[in-house]
Design a protein around this motif. Sequence first.
Motif, PDB file in Angstrom:
ATOM      1  N   LEU A   1      31.191  35.934  32.703  1.00 53.37           N
ATOM      2  CA  LEU A   1      30.712  35.954  34.057  1.00 53.37           C
ATOM      3  C   LEU A   1      31.807  36.800  34.866  1.00 53.37           C
ATOM      4  O   LEU A   1      31.516  37.685  35.960  1.00 53.37           O
ATOM      5  N   ALA A   2      33.101  36.638  34.611  1.00 55.55           N
ATOM      6  CA  ALA A   2      34.065  37.414  35.399  1.00 55.55           C
ATOM      7  C   ALA A   2      33.950  38.923  35.091  1.00 55.55           C
ATOM      8  O   ALA A   2      34.368  39.628  36.130  1.00 55.55           O
ATOM      9  N   GLU A   3      33.946  39.117  33.900  1.00 54.15           N
ATOM     10  CA  GLU A   3      33.707  40.658  33.447  1.00 54.15           C
ATOM     11  C   GLU A   3      32.318  41.253  34.050  1.00 54.15           C
ATOM     12  O   GLU A   3      32.417  42.248  34.620  1.00 54.15           O
ATOM     13  N   GLN A   4      31.301  40.239  34.415  1.00 61.41           N
ATOM     14  CA  GLN A   4      30.070  40.911  35.230  1.00 61.41           C
ATOM     15  C   GLN A   4      30.462  41.154  36.721  1.00 61.41           C
ATOM     16  O   GLN A   4      29.949  41.873  37.337  1.00 61.41           O
ATOM     17  N   LEU A   5      31.282  40.373  37.145  1.00 57.69           N
ATOM     18  CA  LEU A   5      31.552  40.195  38.729  1.00 57.69           C
ATOM     19  C   LEU A   5      32.703  41.283  38.946  1.00 57.69           C
ATOM     20  O   LEU A   5      32.794  41.855  40.011  1.00 57.69           O
ATOM     21  N   ALA A   6      33.414  41.455  37.740  1.00 58.39           N
ATOM     22  CA  ALA A   6      34.521  42.442  38.137  1.00 58.39           C
ATOM     23  C   ALA A   6      34.012  43.746  39.129  1.00 58.39           C
ATOM     24  O   ALA A   6      34.810  44.339  39.611  1.00 58.39           O
ATOM     25  N   GLY A   7      33.144  44.441  38.558  1.00 59.84           N
ATOM     26  CA  GLY A   7      32.594  45.681  39.086  1.00 59.84           C
ATOM     27  C   GLY A   7      31.966  45.311  40.587  1.00 59.84           C
ATOM     28  O   GLY A   7      31.650  46.295  41.273  1.00 59.84           O
ATOM     29  N   TRP A   8      31.914  44.168  41.054  1.00 58.70           N
ATOM     30  CA  TRP A   8      31.385  43.963  42.534  1.00 58.70           C
ATOM     31  C   TRP A   8      32.549  43.487  43.738  1.00 58.70           C
ATOM     32  O   TRP A   8      32.309  42.825  44.509  1.00 58.70           O
ATOM     33  N   THR A   9      33.689  43.661  43.019  1.00 54.36           N
ATOM     34  CA  THR A   9      34.960  43.210  43.839  1.00 54.36           C
ATOM     35  C   THR A   9      34.848  43.759  45.297  1.00 54.36           C
ATOM     36  O   THR A   9      35.140  43.027  46.225  1.00 54.36           O
TER      37      THR A   9
ATOM     38  N   GLU B   1      44.851  41.740  36.077  1.00 55.48           N
ATOM     39  CA  GLU B   1      46.041  41.895  35.835  1.00 55.48           C
ATOM     40  C   GLU B   1      46.373  42.842  34.497  1.00 55.48           C
ATOM     41  O   GLU B   1      47.016  43.683  34.371  1.00 55.48           O
ATOM     42  N   ARG B   2      45.411  42.358  33.352  1.00 54.56           N
ATOM     43  CA  ARG B   2      45.181  43.365  32.373  1.00 54.56           C
ATOM     44  C   ARG B   2      44.661  44.738  32.636  1.00 54.56           C
ATOM     45  O   ARG B   2      45.454  45.454  31.952  1.00 54.56           O
ATOM     46  N   ILE B   3      43.802  44.904  33.604  1.00 56.93           N
ATOM     47  CA  ILE B   3      43.395  46.194  33.856  1.00 56.93           C
ATOM     48  C   ILE B   3      44.745  47.054  34.479  1.00 56.93           C
ATOM     49  O   ILE B   3      44.934  47.988  34.210  1.00 56.93           O
ATOM     50  N   ALA B   4      45.303  46.339  35.363  1.00 59.39           N
ATOM     51  CA  ALA B   4      46.482  46.982  36.132  1.00 59.39           C
ATOM     52  C   ALA B   4      47.330  47.148  35.109  1.00 59.39           C
ATOM     53  O   ALA B   4      48.146  48.514  35.125  1.00 59.39           O
ATOM     54  N   ALA B   5      47.786  46.513  34.264  1.00 61.09           N
ATOM     55  CA  ALA B   5      48.940  46.616  33.299  1.00 61.09           C
ATOM     56  C   ALA B   5      48.774  47.717  32.371  1.00 61.09           C
ATOM     57  O   ALA B   5      49.444  48.484  31.856  1.00 61.09           O
ATOM     58  N   LEU B   6      47.480  47.799  31.974  1.00 60.32           N
ATOM     59  CA  LEU B   6      46.952  48.923  31.032  1.00 60.32           C
ATOM     60  C   LEU B   6      47.305  50.478  31.719  1.00 60.32           C
ATOM     61  O   LEU B   6      47.546  51.144  31.130  1.00 60.32           O
TER      62      LEU B   6
ATOM     63  N   THR C   1      40.188  32.231  38.422  1.00 58.01           N
ATOM     64  CA  THR C   1      41.159  32.594  37.484  1.00 58.01           C
ATOM     65  C   THR C   1      40.981  33.704  36.462  1.00 58.01           C
ATOM     66  O   THR C   1      41.880  34.602  36.123  1.00 58.01           O
ATOM     67  N   ALA C   2      39.952  33.480  35.892  1.00 54.79           N
ATOM     68  CA  ALA C   2      39.304  34.631  34.918  1.00 54.79           C
ATOM     69  C   ALA C   2      39.367  36.026  35.477  1.00 54.79           C
ATOM     70  O   ALA C   2      39.872  36.995  34.673  1.00 54.79           O
ATOM     71  N   LEU C   3      38.921  36.094  36.619  1.00 54.40           N
ATOM     72  CA  LEU C   3      38.870  37.567  37.255  1.00 54.40           C
ATOM     73  C   LEU C   3      40.089  38.114  37.782  1.00 54.40           C
ATOM     74  O   LEU C   3      40.436  39.234  37.326  1.00 54.40           O
ATOM     75  N   ARG C   4      41.386  37.192  38.337  1.00 55.83           N
ATOM     76  CA  ARG C   4      42.689  37.642  38.365  1.00 55.83           C
ATOM     77  C   ARG C   4      43.249  38.028  37.037  1.00 55.83           C
ATOM     78  O   ARG C   4      43.802  39.031  37.203  1.00 55.83           O
ATOM     79  N   GLU C   5      43.175  37.271  36.022  1.00 56.45           N
ATOM     80  CA  GLU C   5      43.453  37.711  34.680  1.00 56.45           C
ATOM     81  C   GLU C   5      43.077  39.150  34.161  1.00 56.45           C
ATOM     82  O   GLU C   5      43.946  39.818  33.541  1.00 56.45           O
TER      83      GLU C   5
ATOM     84  N   VAL D   1      34.148  35.608  44.506  1.00 54.85           N
ATOM     85  CA  VAL D   1      33.811  34.461  44.062  1.00 54.85           C
ATOM     86  C   VAL D   1      34.709  33.247  44.844  1.00 54.85           C
ATOM     87  O   VAL D   1      35.733  33.230  45.183  1.00 54.85           O
ATOM     88  N   VAL D   2      33.786  32.180  45.327  1.00 52.59           N
ATOM     89  CA  VAL D   2      34.148  31.057  46.369  1.00 52.59           C
ATOM     90  C   VAL D   2      34.862  30.006  45.235  1.00 52.59           C
ATOM     91  O   VAL D   2      35.893  29.593  45.350  1.00 52.59           O
TER      92      VAL D   2
END
Length: 315
Positions: free
Chosen positions: A270-278, A298-303, A291-295, A283-284
């Motif tokens: 669900l986090a992966e599907q919603l990531a493109g809608w930021t 962070e992985r995308i930013a680090a990469l 938390t899954a979206l934040r993590e 997410v309320v």
Amino acid sequence: MTAAELAAELEVSVPTARRDLEALAMSGVPIYPTRGRGGGWRLIGGARTDLTGLTQGEVTSLLIGLTQSDTASPERIAAMRKLVRAMPEPFRAGAQRVAAATVRDAPWGVTENDAAPPVVAELQRAIADDRRVQLEYRGSRGAASIEVVPLMIGSRGVRWYLIAAPVVEGADVADESRVRTYRADRIEGSRVLSERGIAPAGFDRPRVWAEMVERVEGFRGAVRAVVRVEPWAVRALCDRFGVQAQPLDDPPDRDGRVRVEVQAHRVDALAEQLAGWTSAAEVVEPAEVRTALRELGERIAALYRGEAAESRERR
């Protein structure tokens, strides 16, 4: 019409006309000869067909193309019914099986440009001919070679599913109690066999398909989240998630955002599907999805931060 009249009409010899008429009758075109005064060649029951010259394989391919083309519009359904009625009798049974055993369901983000994988047409031909199929299938427990009787093939959104029964040794008719669902994208190889494979008498295809959809929906909807969505993006998000998105009855927020409930089978999915809608959705709840979206962020930013540093060093 007599063979002589037909020969004159087509500008061929009478023996040629008679030979061609006999060949058409043997191939399944519903014509027959009557002898004596007033005799000649007739269409059975005054039947008409516009399919003269098409082979059984060509007819099946045409029908398969119709069943695979986006959702079942009234025009497409009417075309399939007319096509089946116009077929010679030997072709008709297989065509009816293909039409009855193929389902197109629109939810889950389907579009008109979503093409069926090549294995779908092969499975449809096996259904038309009442044949078994050898599958090389990679499921959740790994790869396996399975011999099945294909019973239905259909799409739910962009994904195609095969409903089939593993073969019972010595039986041509499928055992309904053994019916299983297979994802077409996990079929790594298939081969239509010469052995017959027949659907059980009274096999209720609409019921079996509805049960499959309900089961898969349950898998997909195990995790829920409430999302605040910009008004202009509500329809787009709901179209993307299909039946897995439902606007809530809550009044819009002070900034006009609408609350929508979305679902998926796992938190990370669900986090992966919603990531493109930021830019359009937040997410309320629940906290696990936030938390899954934040993590994930962070992985995308680090990469990409690492790539940016390497690029600066090279410059």
